[in-house]
Design a protein around this motif. Structure first.
Motif, PDB file in Angstrom:
ATOM      1  N   SER A  93       0.803  -1.225   0.000  1.00 55.55           N
ATOM      2  CA  SER A  93       0.000   0.000   0.000  1.00 55.55           C
ATOM      3  C   SER A  93       0.834   1.271   0.000  1.00 55.55           C
ATOM      4  O   SER A  93       0.458   2.264  -0.621  1.00 55.55           O
ATOM      5  N   LEU A  94       1.925   1.250   0.752  1.00 52.47           N
ATOM      6  CA  LEU A  94       2.765   2.433   0.923  1.00 52.47           C
ATOM      7  C   LEU A  94       4.244   2.046   0.760  1.00 52.47           C
ATOM      8  O   LEU A  94       5.015   2.074   1.717  1.00 52.47           O
ATOM      9  N   PRO A  95       4.646   1.674  -0.450  1.00 49.89           N
ATOM     10  CA  PRO A  95       6.013   1.186  -0.632  1.00 49.89           C
ATOM     11  C   PRO A  95       7.083   2.193  -0.222  1.00 49.89           C
ATOM     12  O   PRO A  95       8.141   1.810   0.273  1.00 49.89           O
ATOM     13  N   SER A 123      10.171   1.434   2.315  1.00 45.59           N
ATOM     14  CA  SER A 123      11.527   1.682   1.821  1.00 45.59           C
ATOM     15  C   SER A 123      12.287   2.594   2.781  1.00 45.59           C
ATOM     16  O   SER A 123      13.442   2.319   3.144  1.00 45.59           O
ATOM     17  N   HIS A 124      11.638   3.667   3.215  1.00 43.79           N
ATOM     18  CA  HIS A 124      12.254   4.596   4.161  1.00 43.79           C
ATOM     19  C   HIS A 124      12.551   3.878   5.486  1.00 43.79           C
ATOM     20  O   HIS A 124      13.642   4.013   6.047  1.00 43.79           O
ATOM     21  N   TRP A 125      11.584   3.116   5.981  1.00 42.65           N
ATOM     22  CA  TRP A 125      11.755   2.381   7.242  1.00 42.65           C
ATOM     23  C   TRP A 125      12.919   1.399   7.132  1.00 42.65           C
ATOM     24  O   TRP A 125      13.742   1.297   8.028  1.00 42.65           O
ATOM     25  N   GLN A 132      15.524   1.618   5.249  1.00 36.40           N
ATOM     26  CA  GLN A 132      16.784   2.352   5.222  1.00 36.40           C
ATOM     27  C   GLN A 132      17.178   2.873   6.593  1.00 36.40           C
ATOM     28  O   GLN A 132      18.358   2.915   6.932  1.00 36.40           O
ATOM     29  N   THR A 133      16.191   3.266   7.376  1.00 36.99           N
ATOM     30  CA  THR A 133      16.502   3.846   8.685  1.00 36.99           C
ATOM     31  C   THR A 133      16.594   2.812   9.804  1.00 36.99           C
ATOM     32  O   THR A 133      17.084   3.130  10.892  1.00 36.99           O
ATOM     33  N   HIS A 134      16.143   1.589   9.550  1.00 34.22           N
ATOM     34  CA  HIS A 134      16.163   0.521  10.557  1.00 34.22           C
ATOM     35  C   HIS A 134      16.706  -0.778   9.948  1.00 34.22           C
ATOM     36  O   HIS A 134      15.983  -1.771   9.827  1.00 34.22           O
ATOM     37  N   PRO A 135      17.967  -0.800   9.542  1.00 32.71           N
ATOM     38  CA  PRO A 135      18.500  -1.986   8.851  1.00 32.71           C
ATOM     39  C   PRO A 135      18.460  -3.270   9.692  1.00 32.71           C
ATOM     40  O   PRO A 135      18.248  -4.352   9.140  1.00 32.71           O
ATOM     41  N   GLU A 136      18.642  -3.167  11.011  1.00 34.37           N
ATOM     42  CA  GLU A 136      18.604  -4.369  11.840  1.00 34.37           C
ATOM     43  C   GLU A 136      17.185  -4.935  11.882  1.00 34.37           C
ATOM     44  O   GLU A 136      16.979  -6.143  11.811  1.00 34.37           O
ATOM     45  N   SER A 137      16.210  -4.049  11.988  1.00 32.73           N
ATOM     46  CA  SER A 137      14.813  -4.488  11.998  1.00 32.73           C
ATOM     47  C   SER A 137      14.401  -5.013  10.632  1.00 32.73           C
ATOM     48  O   SER A 137      13.621  -5.966  10.533  1.00 32.73           O
ATOM     49  N   LYS A 138      14.922  -4.410   9.573  1.00 26.64           N
ATOM     50  CA  LYS A 138      14.652  -4.901   8.224  1.00 26.64           C
ATOM     51  C   LYS A 138      15.134  -6.344   8.109  1.00 26.64           C
ATOM     52  O   LYS A 138      14.428  -7.198   7.550  1.00 26.64           O
ATOM     53  N   ALA A 139      16.305  -6.628   8.655  1.00 29.60           N
ATOM     54  CA  ALA A 139      16.839  -7.993   8.608  1.00 29.60           C
ATOM     55  C   ALA A 139      15.945  -8.957   9.388  1.00 29.60           C
ATOM     56  O   ALA A 139      15.733 -10.096   8.970  1.00 29.60           O
TER      57      ALA A 139
END
Length: 85
Positions: A44-46, A50-52, A54-61
């Motif tokens: 819905s809100l890519p 994408s921003h999240w 970039q700003t939270h790489p550990e959480s992205k992992a």
């Protein structure tokens, strides 16, 4: 919030976890909620995800690990099903 709604919604999450992964543990229910929410937001809100990311790489992992775990469990679940003809 309405407790009947909460019970019914939690039953939906439980059934989703069961069908997708075969695991209905409390930990898996939380992972399914994260998976479903992140998947929806990503579609819905890519730009937000994408921003999240970039700003939270550990959480992205961690989100990626959850997605991969659910995918692997789903593939194993699908492999158990007899082929329908």
């Amino acid at each position: 919030m309405n407790t009947d709604f909460e019970k019914e919604f939690n039953a939906l999450v439980l059934k989703t976890a069961e069908l997708i992964t075969g695991d209905t543990s409390p930990e898996m229910l939380e992972k399914i909620k994260i998976w479903a929410f992140f998947n929806h937001v990503h579609k819905s809100l890519p730009a937000l995800t994408s921003h999240w990311n970039q700003t939270h790489p550990e959480s992205k992992a961690e989100v990626r690990r959850i997605f991969e775990e659910i995918r692997d469990l789903n593939q194993a679940q699908q492999a158990k099903k007899p082929e329908s003809k």
